[in-house]
Design a protein around this motif. Structure first.
Motif, short mmCIF file in Angstrom:
data_model
loop_
_atom_site.label_atom_id
_atom_site.label_comp_id
_atom_site.label_asym_id
_atom_site.label_seq_id
_atom_site.Cartn_x
_atom_site.Cartn_y
_atom_site.Cartn_z
N GLY A 1 0.80 -1.22 0.00
CA GLY A 1 0.00 0.00 0.00
C GLY A 1 0.83 1.27 0.00
O GLY A 1 1.95 1.30 -0.53
N PRO A 2 0.27 2.32 0.60
CA PRO A 2 0.98 3.61 0.64
C PRO A 2 2.32 3.52 1.36
O PRO A 2 3.25 4.26 1.04
N GLN A 3 2.43 2.60 2.31
CA GLN A 3 3.69 2.44 3.02
C GLN A 3 4.80 1.98 2.08
O GLN A 3 5.96 2.35 2.25
N ARG A 4 4.44 1.17 1.08
CA ARG A 4 5.45 0.70 0.11
C ARG A 4 5.98 1.88 -0.70
O ARG A 4 7.18 2.02 -0.90
N LYS A 5 5.07 2.76 -1.13
CA LYS A 5 5.49 3.93 -1.90
C LYS A 5 6.42 4.81 -1.06
O LYS A 5 7.47 5.26 -1.55
N ASP A 6 6.06 5.03 0.20
CA ASP A 6 6.89 5.83 1.08
C ASP A 6 8.24 5.15 1.33
O ASP A 6 9.28 5.81 1.36
N PHE A 7 8.23 3.83 1.51
CA PHE A 7 9.46 3.09 1.73
C PHE A 7 10.41 3.23 0.53
O PHE A 7 11.60 3.47 0.70
#
Length: 115
Positions: free
Chosen positions: A95-101
């Motif tokens: 999710g969005p955490q992957r993009k931020d990571f």
């Protein structure tokens, strides 16, 4: 635990990359006709951050110029994105955490928040 470590490393790497970008020496003049030099649209890497800046500096240090420099830099950045994506998948980040990571892994997270 591992993601905390990676976040700490990324937090330390970002200021270092900014310091390198700000203190990078200007390009040395090349001997030969002016058409042999690569016009740089930005002053000494201004606007380049993270992996893209590192790749451009590495490829420039190898003596690449012009289209070869752009092509190899693009390949280097793409390989960096792939490596970051593999890390995110291994850590099961979605999710969005992957993009931020991935942004943090590539060293562009703070630059995106500055815009």
């Amino acid at each position: 635990m591992r993601s905390s470590f990676l976040m700490a490393v990324a937090a330390l790497a970002i200021p270092v990359s900014w310091a390198i970008a700000q203190t990078a020496p200007s390009a040395t003049p090349q001997s030969g006709p002016p058409s042999a030099t690569v016009p740089v649209p930005r002053a000494a890497g201004a606007g380049l951050v993270g992996k893209r800046l590192t790749c451009r500096q590495d490829m420039g240090a190898k003596g690449l110029r012009g289209q070869d420099l752009r092509d190899q830099t693009q390949l280097c950045v793409a390989q960096g994105q792939l490596d970051c994506l593999k890390q995110a998948i291994d850590q099961k980040i979605v999710g969005p955490q992957r993009k931020d990571f991935i942004k943090t892994c590539m060293g562009v997270a703070s630059a995106a928040s500055d815009e």
